[in-house]
Design a protein around this motif. Sequence first.
Motif, mmCIF file in Angstrom:
data_model
loop_
_atom_site.group_PDB
_atom_site.id
_atom_site.type_symbol
_atom_site.label_atom_id
_atom_site.label_comp_id
_atom_site.label_asym_id
_atom_site.label_seq_id
_atom_site.Cartn_x
_atom_site.Cartn_y
_atom_site.Cartn_z
ATOM 1 N N THR A 57 21.955 84.554 57.638
ATOM 2 C CA THR A 57 22.270 85.776 56.923
ATOM 3 C C THR A 57 22.919 85.473 55.596
ATOM 4 O O THR A 57 23.469 84.418 55.382
ATOM 5 N N ALA A 58 22.851 86.425 54.688
ATOM 6 C CA ALA A 58 23.603 86.346 53.439
ATOM 7 C C ALA A 58 24.460 87.595 53.457
ATOM 8 O O ALA A 58 23.987 88.676 53.175
ATOM 9 N N GLY A 59 25.719 87.446 53.861
ATOM 10 C CA GLY A 59 26.559 88.608 54.067
ATOM 11 C C GLY A 59 26.038 89.366 55.266
ATOM 12 O O GLY A 59 25.859 88.800 56.326
ATOM 13 N N ASP A 60 25.753 90.637 55.078
ATOM 14 C CA ASP A 60 25.283 91.451 56.190
ATOM 15 C C ASP A 60 23.843 91.920 55.977
ATOM 16 O O ASP A 60 23.381 92.846 56.615
ATOM 17 N N ASP A 61 23.099 91.256 55.097
ATOM 18 C CA ASP A 61 21.781 91.794 54.773
ATOM 19 C C ASP A 61 20.679 91.273 55.683
ATOM 20 O O ASP A 61 19.525 91.648 55.526
ATOM 21 N N GLY A 62 21.019 90.396 56.644
ATOM 22 C CA GLY A 62 20.034 89.949 57.614
ATOM 23 C C GLY A 62 18.962 89.047 57.061
ATOM 24 O O GLY A 62 17.906 88.878 57.676
ATOM 25 N N LEU A 63 19.149 88.444 55.885
ATOM 26 C CA LEU A 63 18.161 87.558 55.291
ATOM 27 C C LEU A 63 17.864 86.377 56.208
ATOM 28 O O LEU A 63 18.769 85.723 56.696
ATOM 29 N N GLN A 64 16.604 86.093 56.472
ATOM 30 C CA GLN A 64 16.219 85.026 57.389
ATOM 31 C C GLN A 64 16.048 83.701 56.657
ATOM 32 O O GLN A 64 15.729 83.668 55.472
ATOM 33 N N ILE A 65 16.265 82.601 57.391
ATOM 34 C CA ILE A 65 16.093 81.276 56.809
ATOM 35 C C ILE A 65 14.598 80.991 56.670
ATOM 36 O O ILE A 65 13.871 80.995 57.656
ATOM 37 N N PRO A 66 14.123 80.710 55.482
ATOM 38 C CA PRO A 66 12.709 80.389 55.283
ATOM 39 C C PRO A 66 12.336 79.129 56.066
ATOM 40 O O PRO A 66 13.150 78.232 56.271
ATOM 41 N N ASP A 67 11.058 79.047 56.476
ATOM 42 C CA ASP A 67 10.608 77.894 57.261
ATOM 43 C C ASP A 67 10.780 76.583 56.507
ATOM 44 O O ASP A 67 11.101 75.559 57.106
ATOM 45 N N ASP A 68 10.579 76.609 55.184
ATOM 46 C CA ASP A 68 10.701 75.356 54.448
ATOM 47 C C ASP A 68 12.139 74.846 54.447
ATOM 48 O O ASP A 68 12.395 73.644 54.472
ATOM 49 N N ILE A 69 13.114 75.799 54.475
ATOM 50 C CA ILE A 69 14.519 75.398 54.522
ATOM 51 C C ILE A 69 14.840 74.827 55.904
ATOM 52 O O ILE A 69 15.560 73.844 56.040
ATOM 53 N N LYS A 70 14.267 75.450 56.937
ATOM 54 C CA LYS A 70 14.468 74.911 58.288
ATOM 55 C C LYS A 70 13.940 73.489 58.370
ATOM 56 O O LYS A 70 14.556 72.601 58.971
ATOM 57 N N ASP A 71 12.797 73.268 57.746
ATOM 58 C CA ASP A 71 12.199 71.933 57.763
ATOM 59 C C ASP A 71 13.100 70.927 57.054
ATOM 60 O O ASP A 71 13.241 69.790 57.499
ATOM 61 N N ARG A 72 13.696 71.355 55.945
ATOM 62 C CA ARG A 72 14.564 70.446 55.205
ATOM 63 C C ARG A 72 15.824 70.135 56.003
ATOM 64 O O ARG A 72 16.336 69.015 55.968
ATOM 65 N N LEU A 73 16.323 71.130 56.726
ATOM 66 C CA LEU A 73 17.478 70.882 57.592
ATOM 67 C C LEU A 73 17.119 69.843 58.646
ATOM 68 O O LEU A 73 17.883 68.915 58.925
ATOM 69 N N LYS A 74 15.936 69.974 59.202
ATOM 70 C CA LYS A 74 15.521 69.048 60.254
ATOM 71 C C LYS A 74 15.334 67.636 59.717
ATOM 72 O O LYS A 74 15.516 66.659 60.440
ATOM 73 N N LYS A 75 14.989 67.514 58.432
ATOM 74 C CA LYS A 75 14.859 66.187 57.836
ATOM 75 C C LYS A 75 16.212 65.484 57.789
ATOM 76 O O LYS A 75 16.296 64.259 57.727
ATOM 77 N N HIS A 76 17.273 66.283 57.806
ATOM 78 C CA HIS A 76 18.626 65.727 57.831
ATOM 79 C C HIS A 76 19.088 65.527 59.277
ATOM 80 O O HIS A 76 20.241 65.181 59.519
ATOM 81 N N GLY A 77 18.190 65.777 60.220
ATOM 82 C CA GLY A 77 18.558 65.623 61.620
ATOM 83 C C GLY A 77 19.323 66.816 62.162
ATOM 84 O O GLY A 77 20.013 66.711 63.171
ATOM 85 N N ILE A 78 19.199 67.949 61.476
ATOM 86 C CA ILE A 78 19.958 69.131 61.887
ATOM 87 C C ILE A 78 19.020 70.235 62.356
ATOM 88 O O ILE A 78 18.270 70.808 61.583
ATOM 89 N N ASP A 79 19.073 70.511 63.644
ATOM 90 C CA ASP A 79 18.354 71.635 64.212
ATOM 91 C C ASP A 79 19.379 72.750 64.389
ATOM 92 O O ASP A 79 20.400 72.547 65.049
ATOM 93 N N PRO A 80 19.171 73.921 63.765
ATOM 94 C CA PRO A 80 20.175 74.993 63.820
ATOM 95 C C PRO A 80 20.691 75.302 65.217
ATOM 96 O O PRO A 80 21.886 75.450 65.424
ATOM 97 N N ASP A 81 19.795 75.389 66.185
ATOM 98 C CA ASP A 81 20.223 75.718 67.550
ATOM 99 C C ASP A 81 21.007 74.577 68.185
ATOM 100 O O ASP A 81 22.057 74.777 68.794
ATOM 101 N N LYS A 82 20.490 73.355 68.032
ATOM 102 C CA LYS A 82 21.178 72.211 68.619
ATOM 103 C C LYS A 82 22.521 71.979 67.957
ATOM 104 O O LYS A 82 23.494 71.599 68.595
ATOM 105 N N TRP A 83 22.573 72.196 66.629
ATOM 106 C CA TRP A 83 23.819 71.964 65.890
ATOM 107 C C TRP A 83 24.945 72.833 66.439
ATOM 108 O O TRP A 83 26.032 72.362 66.737
ATOM 109 N N LYS A 84 24.679 74.131 66.593
ATOM 110 C CA LYS A 84 25.733 75.036 67.052
ATOM 111 C C LYS A 84 26.087 74.793 68.514
ATOM 112 O O LYS A 84 27.175 75.112 68.972
ATOM 113 N N ASN A 85 25.165 74.195 69.251
ATOM 114 C CA ASN A 85 25.422 73.920 70.660
ATOM 115 C C ASN A 85 26.058 72.552 70.894
ATOM 116 O O ASN A 85 26.130 72.097 72.030
#
Length: 407
Positions: A57-85
Amino acid sequence: MRPTRPNSAARGGRGAHRRTSPVLAALGLTAALALTATACGPGGDDKADSKPTASATAGDDGLQIPDDIKDRLKKHGIDPDKWKNGEWKNWDKSKWLREAKDFVNPIIQDLWDPDRMRKAEKPPQKPVPNDISGDKGVTDPTPAPVKAKAQKAPYHQSLPELGKLFFDGPQGSMVCSATVVKDPAHPGKSNMVWTAGHCVHAGAKGGWYRNIAFVPSYNNDDMSLAQLRKATRQQIAPYGVFWADWAQTSQQWIQGGGPTGGQGAPYDFAVLHVTPEKGKGNKSLEETVGTALPVDFNAPAVPKIASMTANGYPAAPPYDGQKLYQCKDKPGRLSLDASTPTMYRLGCTMTGGSSGGGWIAAGADGKPALVSNTSIGPVTAGWLAGPRLGPEAKGVYDSVSNKYAGR
């Protein structure tokens, strides 16, 4: 001196003493996105039967993370779900992001609950020997200890810019101190915080710390440790919890910083850009606390400064990290090496945990300004040293301001 276990890293700047979101913007988002999750247990420990969900999210506007950003996070070894868990607890070298461009700090909602904040007491740095000069530069005699003075409650009345910094490292939860500073790109609406480099990045042999969050006016009412055990989050963090969505420290700290400062000590400073953990509309950190300090990158030479005040939440004995203290003294000079900038040094009994806390003095215009931050200090807790802020520090500061100038 040392904070009670901290983190730091970024580009161009100076540092000196150690004591003691939308993070996706760090990966190139044009809009500041915050990765949010839910912590399911005291201190952020997950329970086996908990199934929190993550959203962008960006504030309260519910903006979703684009797939390309998710992919870049994963290149750093960071999976959003696994990270928070709990994946954030993996400090394997391959997982510990180090370079300035790699900073990521996804928000984990309620991770810093009252219990976890109260128990975080470890500064990130180790004390230094009493005599650490041995250089060919300029070092004044060791100052006489100045007993730290406890600030009167509510802290917000006298030092509204001050707060406590929380973060996680390989050895557990740590703490430092930090200060709200002005943002040239957003007059009156700053979201910038000043601290020590070692409170955000481990230096030459490590990387960025994780779960970095700033709490302005922590324990504003000066509650005792017994009272804090029963306190609500609102009582402990009356102005909210702000997560770093970007952090920057000097390249000198990243390359040469060490557990006791090392060659990076004169460049031991960092600037954070923060965002509220829980959406509060468009209200900035500066508007939330009511003020921000200007930063003076051209403070007068030591002989011309009548006094400076060092501020922070010391956590190493005999302190417990829960209360705000201040030392006032005429600064001297400390030179670690003739090839590096001379640092400021004050007599002060504050210990680890006060690292990163702002040093305030009259600026060029005669008004209070931030002129340094606590970087290093001896185990005997007789003095503190901090970097003299020059072009490297201004480079870090301007870079963070410019990064968010159009947002």
